[in-house]
Design a protein around this motif. Structure first.
Motif, PDB file in Angstrom:
ATOM      1  N   THR A   2      38.582  28.076  36.407  1.00  0.00           N
ATOM      2  CA  THR A   2      37.818  29.034  37.200  1.00  0.00           C
ATOM      3  C   THR A   2      37.940  30.414  36.575  1.00  0.00           C
ATOM      4  O   THR A   2      38.822  30.666  35.737  1.00  0.00           O
ATOM      5  CB  THR A   2      38.360  29.086  38.635  1.00  0.00           C
ATOM      6  N   PHE A   4      39.190  33.028  37.878  1.00  0.00           N
ATOM      7  CA  PHE A   4      40.517  33.577  38.150  1.00  0.00           C
ATOM      8  C   PHE A   4      41.560  32.969  37.223  1.00  0.00           C
ATOM      9  O   PHE A   4      42.474  33.652  36.765  1.00  0.00           O
ATOM     10  CB  PHE A   4      40.902  33.344  39.610  1.00  0.00           C
ATOM     11  N   ASP A   5      41.435  31.675  36.910  1.00  0.00           N
ATOM     12  CA  ASP A   5      42.332  31.055  35.947  1.00  0.00           C
ATOM     13  C   ASP A   5      42.196  31.730  34.582  1.00  0.00           C
ATOM     14  O   ASP A   5      43.189  31.951  33.874  1.00  0.00           O
ATOM     15  CB  ASP A   5      42.037  29.560  35.813  1.00  0.00           C
ATOM     16  N   PHE A   7      41.276  34.815  34.037  1.00  0.00           N
ATOM     17  CA  PHE A   7      41.932  36.119  34.152  1.00  0.00           C
ATOM     18  C   PHE A   7      43.443  35.976  33.998  1.00  0.00           C
ATOM     19  O   PHE A   7      44.091  36.741  33.276  1.00  0.00           O
ATOM     20  CB  PHE A   7      41.594  36.747  35.510  1.00  0.00           C
ATOM     21  N   TRP A   8      44.015  34.984  34.669  1.00  0.00           N
ATOM     22  CA  TRP A   8      45.468  34.807  34.633  1.00  0.00           C
ATOM     23  C   TRP A   8      45.928  34.398  33.241  1.00  0.00           C
ATOM     24  O   TRP A   8      46.950  34.874  32.744  1.00  0.00           O
ATOM     25  CB  TRP A   8      45.889  33.753  35.658  1.00  0.00           C
ATOM     26  N   LEU A 164      42.950  30.020  47.296  1.00  0.00           N
ATOM     27  CA  LEU A 164      41.719  29.891  46.523  1.00  0.00           C
ATOM     28  C   LEU A 164      40.765  28.901  47.177  1.00  0.00           C
ATOM     29  O   LEU A 164      39.546  29.101  47.173  1.00  0.00           O
ATOM     30  CB  LEU A 164      42.048  29.456  45.097  1.00  0.00           C
ATOM     31  N   GLN A 169      37.218  32.602  44.696  1.00  0.00           N
ATOM     32  CA  GLN A 169      37.835  33.427  43.673  1.00  0.00           C
ATOM     33  C   GLN A 169      38.411  34.729  44.229  1.00  0.00           C
ATOM     34  O   GLN A 169      39.350  35.290  43.675  1.00  0.00           O
ATOM     35  CB  GLN A 169      36.817  33.730  42.574  1.00  0.00           C
ATOM     36  N   ARG A 170      37.861  35.211  45.338  1.00  0.00           N
ATOM     37  CA  ARG A 170      38.415  36.417  45.962  1.00  0.00           C
ATOM     38  C   ARG A 170      39.869  36.190  46.377  1.00  0.00           C
ATOM     39  O   ARG A 170      40.668  37.138  46.440  1.00  0.00           O
ATOM     40  CB  ARG A 170      37.576  36.798  47.177  1.00  0.00           C
ATOM     41  N   GLY A 172      42.176  35.043  44.736  1.00  0.00           N
ATOM     42  CA  GLY A 172      43.101  35.455  43.691  1.00  0.00           C
ATOM     43  C   GLY A 172      43.599  36.871  43.898  1.00  0.00           C
ATOM     44  O   GLY A 172      44.786  37.169  43.713  1.00  0.00           O
ATOM     45  N   ARG A 173      42.688  37.750  44.320  1.00  0.00           N
ATOM     46  CA  ARG A 173      43.105  39.120  44.620  1.00  0.00           C
ATOM     47  C   ARG A 173      44.074  39.151  45.788  1.00  0.00           C
ATOM     48  O   ARG A 173      45.034  39.925  45.806  1.00  0.00           O
ATOM     49  CB  ARG A 173      41.890  39.984  44.952  1.00  0.00           C
TER      50      ARG A 173
END
Length: 234
Positions: A2, A4-5, A7-8, A164, A169-170, A172-173
């Motif tokens: 995803t 977010f993944d 980003f991480w 999640l 995806q929000r 993740g924040r």
């Protein structure tokens, strides 16, 4: 994977990343300070500032990388971890009450029966559970990219798949907000207990998780906090 993944993964760290960051910092030459680009032409209007215990605690919180050889007492250890719990289970906000955050610790010099071990903190029962032996300092220093040896190292870990799943995806924040709130609570409690420490920014994610017994588990290393007695915090 995803977004977010992605980003991480992009922000993940390994031993190679640690070396590259060290090289970058040695070569970095910062620019001189400039005026705040968001400054407005209107005149600033002063505000009153409180002079209470909480404000003094904010002022007492300082990042330090120098630790004495004195151990963290059992009372201090319990007080620091209590920053993550209250009578209802958590002392910080958690989106949807899902509580994805977990806390683990490397006990280096702590007056506790599990000193020298890796522990998992159970916030609901305000208790620690034995995970296994802690690595020696040479190994721990390597994976943490730490300067001096603290008495205690806390790792905040996110098991955030439920967040999640619920928020997309929000979510993740939301997990990062939760980890930041928890870390601030711990750091303020450290200041109240006259302990020093700092948030480590260069810990090697996969290596730290492996030392915590979490290799291959669906978790993310959110934050690592070094904690110990300082030369002035007596």
């Amino acid at each position: 994977m995803t977004p977010f993944d992605d980003f991480w993964t992009a922000g993940g760290y390994s031993a190679l990343h640690q070396r590259r960051l060290g090289e970058r910092l040695r070569e970095f030459r910062g620019s001189p300070p400039t005026a705040d680009p968001f400054e407005l032409p209107s005149a600033p209007q002063p505000l009153g500032k409180p002079r209470d215990r909480l404000q003094r605690l904010f002022r007492a919180r300082r990042s330090t990388r120098e630790f004495s050889s004195e151990p963290v007492t059992a009372r201090q250890f319990g007080a620091v971890l209590a920053a993550l719990a209250d009578e209802d289970g958590r002392s910080y906000p958690s989106a949807g009450g899902l509580n994805p955050l977990r806390c683990y610790g490397f006990l280096r010099r702590v007056e506790h029966g599990l000193n020298g071990r890796v522990v998992r903190y159970d916030a609901r029962r305000h208790a620690v559970q034995d995970v296994g032996p802690a690595p020696d300092w040479l190994r721990l220093r390597e994976v943490l990219a730490a300067d001096a040896e603290p008495a205690l190292v806390l790792a905040l870990v996110l098991a955030d798949q439920p967040v999640l799943d619920k928020y997309g995806q929000r979510g993740g924040r939301f997990g990062l907000v939760e980890a930041g709130a928890a870390a601030q609570s711990v750091c303020l409690r450290m200041a109240q207990q006259r302990l020093g420490g700092y948030l480590l920014g260069g810990a090697a994610d996969a290596d730290v998780l492996a030392l915590l017994g979490l290799r291959g588990q669906p978790v993310r290393l959110a934050a690592v906090i070094a904690c110990g007695r300082t030369f002035t915090g007596r």
